[in-house]
Design an enzyme around this catalytic site. Structure first.
Site, PDB file in Angstrom:
ATOM      1  N   ASP A  14       0.863  -1.164   0.000  1.00  0.00           N
ATOM      2  CA  ASP A  14       0.000   0.000   0.000  1.00  0.00           C
ATOM      3  C   ASP A  14       0.915   1.233   0.000  1.00  0.00           C
ATOM      4  O   ASP A  14       2.094   1.142   0.381  1.00  0.00           O
ATOM      5  CB  ASP A  14      -0.893  -0.009   1.246  1.00  0.00           C
ATOM      6  N   ASP A  16      -0.037   5.040   0.943  1.00  0.00           N
ATOM      7  CA  ASP A  16      -0.210   6.000   2.030  1.00  0.00           C
ATOM      8  C   ASP A  16      -0.159   5.303   3.385  1.00  0.00           C
ATOM      9  O   ASP A  16      -0.960   4.416   3.666  1.00  0.00           O
ATOM     10  CB  ASP A  16      -1.545   6.722   1.885  1.00  0.00           C
TER      11      ASP A  16
END
Length: 250
Positions: A14, A16
Protein backbone atom coordinates in the site's frame (compact mmCIF):
# COMPACT_ATOMS: atom_id res chain seq x y z
CA UNK A 1 16.57 -11.39 6.09
CA UNK A 2 13.35 -9.68 4.98
CA UNK A 3 11.16 -11.18 7.68
CA UNK A 4 9.04 -13.08 5.16
CA UNK A 5 8.18 -16.79 4.79
CA UNK A 6 10.33 -18.65 2.29
CA UNK A 7 7.42 -19.16 -0.12
CA UNK A 8 6.94 -15.40 -0.65
CA UNK A 9 8.48 -14.11 -3.88
CA UNK A 10 6.64 -10.80 -4.30
CA UNK A 11 5.66 -7.78 -2.22
CA UNK A 12 2.49 -5.72 -2.67
CA UNK A 13 2.77 -2.40 -0.85
CA UNK A 14 0.00 0.00 0.00
CA UNK A 15 1.21 3.57 -0.52
CA UNK A 16 -0.21 6.00 2.03
CA UNK A 17 0.94 5.10 5.53
CA UNK A 18 3.19 2.25 4.37
CA UNK A 19 5.67 3.79 1.92
CA UNK A 20 4.84 7.48 2.17
CA UNK A 21 3.70 9.72 4.99
CA UNK A 22 0.80 11.00 2.92
CA UNK A 23 -1.73 9.27 5.19
CA UNK A 24 -1.60 12.28 7.50
CA UNK A 25 -2.10 14.59 4.51
CA UNK A 26 -5.09 12.51 3.37
CA UNK A 27 -6.47 12.63 6.91
CA UNK A 28 -6.15 16.41 7.08
CA UNK A 29 -7.76 16.79 3.64
CA UNK A 30 -10.68 14.57 4.66
CA UNK A 31 -11.17 16.54 7.88
CA UNK A 32 -11.19 19.88 6.08
CA UNK A 33 -13.60 18.57 3.44
CA UNK A 34 -16.03 16.84 5.80
CA UNK A 35 -15.99 19.64 8.36
CA UNK A 36 -16.81 22.20 5.66
CA UNK A 37 -19.68 20.02 4.46
CA UNK A 38 -21.03 19.25 7.95
CA UNK A 39 -20.78 22.90 9.01
CA UNK A 40 -22.80 24.03 5.99
CA UNK A 41 -25.33 21.27 6.58
CA UNK A 42 -25.72 22.20 10.25
CA UNK A 43 -26.29 25.84 9.33
CA UNK A 44 -28.96 24.86 6.78
CA UNK A 45 -30.81 22.28 8.91
CA UNK A 46 -30.30 23.53 12.45
CA UNK A 47 -28.57 20.27 13.41
CA UNK A 48 -25.63 20.35 15.80
CA UNK A 49 -22.27 20.52 14.07
CA UNK A 50 -20.15 17.49 14.96
CA UNK A 51 -16.72 17.65 13.32
CA UNK A 52 -14.97 14.74 11.62
CA UNK A 53 -12.71 12.94 14.10
CA UNK A 54 -9.29 12.31 12.51
CA UNK A 55 -8.79 9.31 14.80
CA UNK A 56 -11.66 6.79 14.87
CA UNK A 57 -13.67 8.33 12.00
CA UNK A 58 -10.68 8.24 9.65
CA UNK A 59 -9.58 4.72 10.59
CA UNK A 60 -13.06 3.20 10.62
CA UNK A 61 -14.74 4.82 7.63
CA UNK A 62 -12.16 6.26 5.26
CA UNK A 63 -8.64 4.85 5.51
CA UNK A 64 -7.64 2.58 2.64
CA UNK A 65 -10.93 2.86 0.76
CA UNK A 66 -11.68 4.34 -2.66
CA UNK A 67 -12.64 7.98 -2.36
CA UNK A 68 -16.37 7.57 -3.04
CA UNK A 69 -16.60 4.63 -0.63
CA UNK A 70 -15.02 6.75 2.09
CA UNK A 71 -17.50 9.58 1.53
CA UNK A 72 -20.46 7.21 1.50
CA UNK A 73 -19.28 5.28 4.57
CA UNK A 74 -18.55 8.28 6.79
CA UNK A 75 -21.67 10.22 5.88
CA UNK A 76 -23.80 7.12 6.49
CA UNK A 77 -22.36 7.00 10.02
CA UNK A 78 -23.89 10.48 10.50
CA UNK A 79 -27.21 9.51 8.93
CA UNK A 80 -26.50 11.49 5.76
CA UNK A 81 -27.28 10.04 2.33
CA UNK A 82 -26.26 12.00 -0.77
CA UNK A 83 -26.98 11.27 -4.43
CA UNK A 84 -24.09 9.48 -6.10
CA UNK A 85 -23.65 12.01 -8.85
CA UNK A 86 -21.01 11.46 -11.53
CA UNK A 87 -17.24 10.85 -11.17
CA UNK A 88 -16.68 14.15 -12.98
CA UNK A 89 -18.93 16.20 -10.67
CA UNK A 90 -17.45 19.59 -9.72
CA UNK A 91 -16.03 19.76 -6.19
CA UNK A 92 -18.82 22.15 -5.18
CA UNK A 93 -21.53 19.54 -5.83
CA UNK A 94 -23.25 18.02 -2.80
CA UNK A 95 -23.02 14.49 -4.19
CA UNK A 96 -20.87 11.55 -3.14
CA UNK A 97 -18.55 12.18 -6.07
CA UNK A 98 -18.59 15.94 -5.62
CA UNK A 99 -17.50 15.69 -1.96
CA UNK A 100 -14.82 13.18 -2.96
CA UNK A 101 -13.55 15.48 -5.69
CA UNK A 102 -13.43 18.37 -3.24
CA UNK A 103 -11.27 16.25 -0.97
CA UNK A 104 -8.94 15.60 -3.90
CA UNK A 105 -8.57 19.31 -4.62
CA UNK A 106 -7.64 19.93 -0.99
CA UNK A 107 -5.23 16.99 -1.01
CA UNK A 108 -3.37 18.17 -4.12
CA UNK A 109 -3.10 21.67 -2.66
CA UNK A 110 -1.52 20.25 0.50
CA UNK A 111 0.87 17.98 -1.43
CA UNK A 112 1.92 20.89 -3.66
CA UNK A 113 2.51 23.04 -0.59
CA UNK A 114 4.19 20.50 1.68
CA UNK A 115 5.66 17.87 -0.69
CA UNK A 116 5.76 14.11 -0.04
CA UNK A 117 7.67 12.50 2.80
CA UNK A 118 8.67 8.84 2.79
CA UNK A 119 9.23 6.48 5.69
CA UNK A 120 13.01 5.85 5.72
CA UNK A 121 12.52 2.29 7.00
CA UNK A 122 10.21 1.53 4.09
CA UNK A 123 12.70 2.83 1.52
CA UNK A 124 15.43 0.70 3.10
CA UNK A 125 13.11 -2.30 2.97
CA UNK A 126 12.24 -1.66 -0.67
CA UNK A 127 15.92 -1.53 -1.59
CA UNK A 128 16.54 -4.76 0.30
CA UNK A 129 13.66 -6.39 -1.60
CA UNK A 130 15.24 -5.29 -4.87
CA UNK A 131 18.59 -6.79 -3.86
CA UNK A 132 16.87 -10.02 -2.79
CA UNK A 133 15.20 -10.35 -6.18
CA UNK A 134 11.63 -10.05 -4.93
CA UNK A 135 8.97 -8.65 -7.27
CA UNK A 136 7.46 -5.34 -6.13
CA UNK A 137 4.22 -3.46 -6.80
CA UNK A 138 2.33 -0.60 -5.19
CA UNK A 139 -1.42 -1.09 -4.69
CA UNK A 140 -3.33 2.01 -3.63
CA UNK A 141 -6.90 3.26 -3.65
CA UNK A 142 -5.60 6.73 -4.47
CA UNK A 143 -6.06 8.19 -7.93
CA UNK A 144 -2.96 10.28 -7.17
CA UNK A 145 -0.71 7.28 -6.62
CA UNK A 146 1.44 7.88 -9.72
CA UNK A 147 2.30 11.52 -8.97
CA UNK A 148 2.94 10.71 -5.30
CA UNK A 149 5.25 7.81 -6.14
CA UNK A 150 7.14 10.03 -8.57
CA UNK A 151 7.38 12.94 -6.12
CA UNK A 152 8.68 10.55 -3.44
CA UNK A 153 11.37 9.19 -5.80
CA UNK A 154 10.12 5.60 -5.48
CA UNK A 155 9.56 4.80 -9.18
CA UNK A 156 12.89 2.98 -9.68
CA UNK A 157 12.07 0.61 -6.80
CA UNK A 158 8.60 -0.45 -7.98
CA UNK A 159 7.77 -2.59 -11.01
CA UNK A 160 4.00 -2.19 -11.22
CA UNK A 161 1.18 0.02 -9.98
CA UNK A 162 -2.50 -0.61 -9.38
CA UNK A 163 -4.24 2.55 -8.21
CA UNK A 164 -7.59 4.28 -8.18
CA UNK A 165 -7.37 5.09 -11.89
CA UNK A 166 -6.66 1.47 -12.78
CA UNK A 167 -9.46 0.29 -10.50
CA UNK A 168 -11.94 2.62 -12.17
CA UNK A 169 -10.85 1.67 -15.69
CA UNK A 170 -10.94 -2.07 -14.99
CA UNK A 171 -14.00 -2.12 -12.72
CA UNK A 172 -12.06 -3.39 -9.69
CA UNK A 173 -13.78 -3.23 -6.32
CA UNK A 174 -11.94 -1.30 -3.62
CA UNK A 175 -10.57 -2.61 -0.34
CA UNK A 176 -11.69 -4.53 1.74
CA UNK A 177 -12.34 -6.51 -1.44
CA UNK A 178 -9.11 -8.12 -2.70
CA UNK A 179 -9.50 -7.11 -6.36
CA UNK A 180 -6.72 -4.51 -6.52
CA UNK A 181 -4.19 -6.71 -4.72
CA UNK A 182 -5.08 -9.61 -7.00
CA UNK A 183 -4.50 -7.32 -9.98
CA UNK A 184 -1.13 -6.32 -8.53
CA UNK A 185 -0.07 -9.94 -8.16
CA UNK A 186 -1.21 -10.65 -11.72
CA UNK A 187 0.88 -7.76 -13.04
CA UNK A 188 3.92 -9.26 -11.35
CA UNK A 189 3.11 -12.73 -12.67
CA UNK A 190 2.82 -14.38 -9.24
CA UNK A 191 0.09 -16.34 -7.50
CA UNK A 192 -1.48 -14.66 -4.45
CA UNK A 193 -0.18 -17.45 -2.20
CA UNK A 194 3.37 -16.38 -3.08
CA UNK A 195 2.84 -12.65 -2.44
CA UNK A 196 2.98 -10.63 0.77
CA UNK A 197 0.65 -7.69 1.40
CA UNK A 198 1.89 -4.66 3.37
CA UNK A 199 -0.97 -2.53 4.73
CA UNK A 200 -1.62 0.07 7.41
CA UNK A 201 -5.41 0.21 6.95
CA UNK A 202 -7.91 -2.19 8.46
CA UNK A 203 -9.70 -2.41 5.11
CA UNK A 204 -6.43 -3.19 3.34
CA UNK A 205 -5.46 -5.92 5.78
CA UNK A 206 -8.92 -7.44 5.32
CA UNK A 207 -8.39 -7.35 1.55
CA UNK A 208 -5.09 -9.19 1.91
CA UNK A 209 -6.72 -11.90 3.99
CA UNK A 210 -9.73 -12.17 1.66
CA UNK A 211 -7.45 -12.64 -1.35
CA UNK A 212 -5.65 -15.65 0.09
CA UNK A 213 -2.25 -13.96 0.04
CA UNK A 214 0.73 -15.78 1.44
CA UNK A 215 1.51 -13.31 4.21
CA UNK A 216 -0.22 -10.14 5.44
CA UNK A 217 1.86 -7.56 7.28
CA UNK A 218 -0.01 -4.91 9.22
CA UNK A 219 1.87 -1.62 9.63
CA UNK A 220 0.66 0.12 12.77
CA UNK A 221 1.31 3.86 12.54
CA UNK A 222 -1.57 4.96 14.76
CA UNK A 223 -1.89 2.45 17.60
CA UNK A 224 -4.34 -0.02 16.05
CA UNK A 225 -2.34 -3.25 16.27
CA UNK A 226 -5.24 -5.23 17.74
CA UNK A 227 -7.61 -4.05 15.02
CA UNK A 228 -5.13 -4.93 12.28
CA UNK A 229 -4.78 -8.42 13.71
CA UNK A 230 -8.53 -8.79 14.01
CA UNK A 231 -8.89 -7.93 10.33
CA UNK A 232 -6.38 -10.57 9.27
CA UNK A 233 -2.77 -9.46 9.72
CA UNK A 234 -0.31 -12.33 10.28
CA UNK A 235 2.11 -9.94 11.94
CA UNK A 236 2.05 -6.27 12.94
CA UNK A 237 5.04 -3.93 12.93
CA UNK A 238 5.34 -0.21 13.54
CA UNK A 239 7.91 0.20 10.75
CA UNK A 240 9.13 -2.03 7.93
CA UNK A 241 12.65 -1.64 9.25
CA UNK A 242 11.68 -4.01 12.08
CA UNK A 243 11.41 -6.82 9.55
CA UNK A 244 15.02 -6.23 8.51
CA UNK A 245 16.68 -5.90 11.89
CA UNK A 246 14.83 -8.72 13.63
CA UNK A 247 13.32 -6.31 16.12
CA UNK A 248 10.20 -7.08 18.11
CA UNK A 249 6.76 -7.02 16.53
CA UNK A 250 3.42 -6.38 18.15
Amino acid sequence: MLGLPAHVTACLFDLDGVLTQTAKVHNAAWKQTFDDFLRRRAAATGEQFRPFDPGPDYNRYVDGKPRADGVRSFLASRGVVLPEGDPDDPPEADTVNGVGNRKNVVLLERIHQDGVEVYPGSVTYLKAAVEAGLRRAVVSASANCGPVVAAAGLEPLLEARVDGLVARAEGLRGKPHPDTFLAGAARLGVEPAHAAVFEDAQAGVAAGRAGGFGYVIGVDRVGQADELRAHGADIVVTDLGELLDGGSTT
